[in-house]
Design an enzyme around this catalytic site. Structure first.
Site, short mmCIF file in Angstrom:
data_model
loop_
_atom_site.label_atom_id
_atom_site.label_comp_id
_atom_site.label_asym_id
_atom_site.label_seq_id
_atom_site.Cartn_x
_atom_site.Cartn_y
_atom_site.Cartn_z
N SER A 76 21.36 84.45 74.87
CA SER A 76 22.77 84.02 75.23
C SER A 76 23.59 84.86 75.54
O SER A 76 23.23 85.83 76.63
CB SER A 76 23.19 83.19 73.89
OG SER A 76 24.33 82.25 74.06
N LYS A 107 22.97 88.07 78.49
CA LYS A 107 23.42 88.71 79.42
C LYS A 107 23.53 90.23 79.34
O LYS A 107 23.21 90.99 80.43
CB LYS A 107 25.06 88.21 79.36
CG LYS A 107 25.18 86.58 79.29
CD LYS A 107 26.87 86.37 79.02
CE LYS A 107 27.27 85.01 78.22
NZ LYS A 107 27.08 83.89 78.87
N TRP A 149 25.48 73.64 78.74
CA TRP A 149 26.64 74.44 78.86
C TRP A 149 26.06 75.93 79.79
O TRP A 149 26.70 76.59 80.10
CB TRP A 149 27.03 74.95 77.13
CG TRP A 149 27.94 75.91 77.14
CD1 TRP A 149 28.05 77.20 76.31
CD2 TRP A 149 29.43 75.66 77.26
NE1 TRP A 149 29.45 77.58 76.35
CE2 TRP A 149 30.25 76.76 76.82
CE3 TRP A 149 30.22 74.77 78.25
CZ2 TRP A 149 31.42 77.05 77.00
CZ3 TRP A 149 31.47 74.80 78.25
CH2 TRP A 149 32.39 75.87 77.70
N HIS A 206 20.01 74.90 72.82
CA HIS A 206 20.28 76.58 72.67
C HIS A 206 19.91 77.31 71.53
O HIS A 206 20.02 77.00 70.24
CB HIS A 206 21.90 76.81 72.40
CG HIS A 206 22.36 77.88 73.09
ND1 HIS A 206 22.16 78.24 74.21
CD2 HIS A 206 23.11 79.03 72.26
CE1 HIS A 206 23.18 79.50 74.15
NE2 HIS A 206 23.41 79.86 73.05
C1 GCU Z 1 29.31 80.84 73.80
C2 GCU Z 1 29.62 81.35 75.24
C3 GCU Z 1 28.45 81.50 75.75
C4 GCU Z 1 27.34 82.37 75.14
C5 GCU Z 1 27.11 81.93 73.78
C6 GCU Z 1 26.32 82.74 72.92
O1 GCU Z 1 28.75 79.41 73.94
O2 GCU Z 1 30.52 80.35 75.91
O3 GCU Z 1 28.57 81.94 77.04
O4 GCU Z 1 25.98 82.60 75.79
O5 GCU Z 1 28.27 81.65 72.92
O6 GCU Z 1 26.32 83.94 73.07
O7 GCU Z 1 25.60 81.80 71.91
#
Ligand code: GCU
Length: 407
Positions: free
Chosen positions: A248, A252, A339, A389
């Protein structure tokens, strides 16, 4: 909470393919001035342009490290898992101009007597969530409140101990012959907007925040590079075989770490989504505007220029994946994790592949998104797994196979 849009965001996110706008992607193999990239030597120049564009418009530019690193062993257990493995805790002290920041590493490795390849990744809730016993201390850093993880008042507690072991299956990793190094991301840079003063940003007080300053994602990535500095001096590891991975927001960060630091031999993005592996121009699920509004500290302030204005971005995220070439990169989605735009993550892999072809390598082996739970592995790997997720044992099995294939 994680993985869902904030209620303050009034307009529903788009989850329909028919709602994806027409777009054309910037060509990784074309110089900003217009010339074609025909050879690996050209690519090395083009690569610099792309890194500069991502620094300026997306993540912000991180400082070159010019301080001192000191590693303090906190504990060491050479008889972990009935003697099959070692586990140790190391505190990395970063000192610069009289300032100091530290973060703790948790290291696991098989007792094979030979240096081993390893996975390195930031964790969300503290190293103690990866340990069932009290040897690993509970983090004292700022932490997100989460009842299930035992944190409240932005403090962690014993109640979180061991809670993340299923997401970091060190026993399986060790039995496959790999080491694992993890650290708590909140010790590198606390995940809230404080104007870039705490965490590793505190080491550079002379850097006032400007439009292209390093955001938290760049800060976490920078921390991963400092861990790499330390790992290069460790005897149990093959530093030329370190796979950096993250889930997540930390996916990144893993991608950005792999882009700017080519010492990472393999890079893994688990459900990284917007600002990670997913194409921004698709505007599917989380968008640039949404992420900038919810997390103003993650990116360079310049990234706000592209809120509802993705077509103007000089780059898109397939070019981030391309920055790994010729090193292998793996992108994983969850089919219910809309998402993060699973299809956008896959298309990003396809669009990065021409850069691998320049090296004579196969990037993504297919151009149609593979069915659920059917991984594809070239020099770019991809799967969309069932479920939503999360960093799950199924994901790890693929990463271990992918690492076996390339190391
Ligand atoms: C939120 C956010 C995402 C991110 C996620 C996470 O949903 O919007 O961009 O990847 O958190 O880190 O679990």
């Amino acid at each position: 909470s994680f993985g869902s849009p904030s209620p303050a965001q009034q307009v529903e996110p788009n989850y329909e393919e028919s709602g994806v706008p027409d777009y054309s992607l910037p060509d990784p193999l074309r110089f900003e001035a217009g010339g074609q990239v025909n050879h690996v030597e050209d690519w090395l120049e083009r690569r610099k342009e792309l890194v500069t564009l991502f620094e300026k418009h997306v993540y912000g530019k991180s400082p070159d490290w010019d301080g001192e690193l000191h590693a303090e062993t906190l504990f060491e257990n050479p008889n972990f898992l009935a003697g099959k493995a070692s586990r140790k805790g190391v505190r990395l002290h970063l000192k610069r101009n009289g300032r100091e920041v530290f973060f703790d590493l948790l290291l696991f490795y098989p007792n094979t007597g030979q240096p081993v390849p390893a996975f390195l990744g930031l964790n969300f809730y503290g190293n103690h969530t990866l340990a069932s016993d009290a040897q690993v201390p509970v983090t004292e850093a700022w932490i997100r409140n989460n009842e299930a993880m035992g944190s409240s008042g932005n403090r962690a507690s014993e109640a979180g101990r061991g809670k993340r072991i299923p997401n970091w299956p060190y026993e399986a990793i060790i039995s496959r012959g790999y080491g694992l190094v993890s650290l708590y991301y909140g010790e590198v840079d606390p995940d809230f907007d404080d104007g870039f003063r705490n965490g590793v940003h505190a080491l550079y007080p002379e850097e006032r925040r400007n439009e292209a300053s390093w955001g938290s994602i760049a800060g976490w990535a920078w921390g991963l590079s400092r861990v790499m500095d330390f790992l290069e001096s460790e005897s149990w590891i093959q530093p030329e075989k370190v796979a950096v991975l993250g889930h997540s927001r930390l996916g990144k960060a893993a991608l950005w770490a792999g882009a700017v630091d080519t010492r990472f031999a393999l890079v893994i993005s688990n459900n990284s989504g917007c600002g990670g592996a997913a194409l921004s121009r698709r505007k599917y699920g989380e968008t640039v505007a949404r992420i900038n509004r919810s997390f103003p500290h993650w990116f360079a302030a310049n990234f706000n220029q592209y809120n509802e204005n993705e077509a103007a971005l000089p780059i898109d995220q397939h070019q981030l994946l391309a920055l790994m070439a010729p090193r292998p990169v793996y992108v994983a989605s969850g089919v219910e994790d809309r998402w993060a735009d699973p299809r956008g993550e896959f298309l990003s892999c396809v669009a990065a592949s021409p850069v691998y072809a320049l090296f004579g390598l196969q990037g993504m082996p297919v151009t149609a998104q593979p069915p659920v739970d059917e991984p594809e592995m070239g020099h770019i790997g991809y799967h969309v797994r069932s479920g939503g997720h999360g960093l799950l044992p199924y994901d790890w099995e693929q990463y271990l196979d992918f690492a076996d294939m390339h190391f």
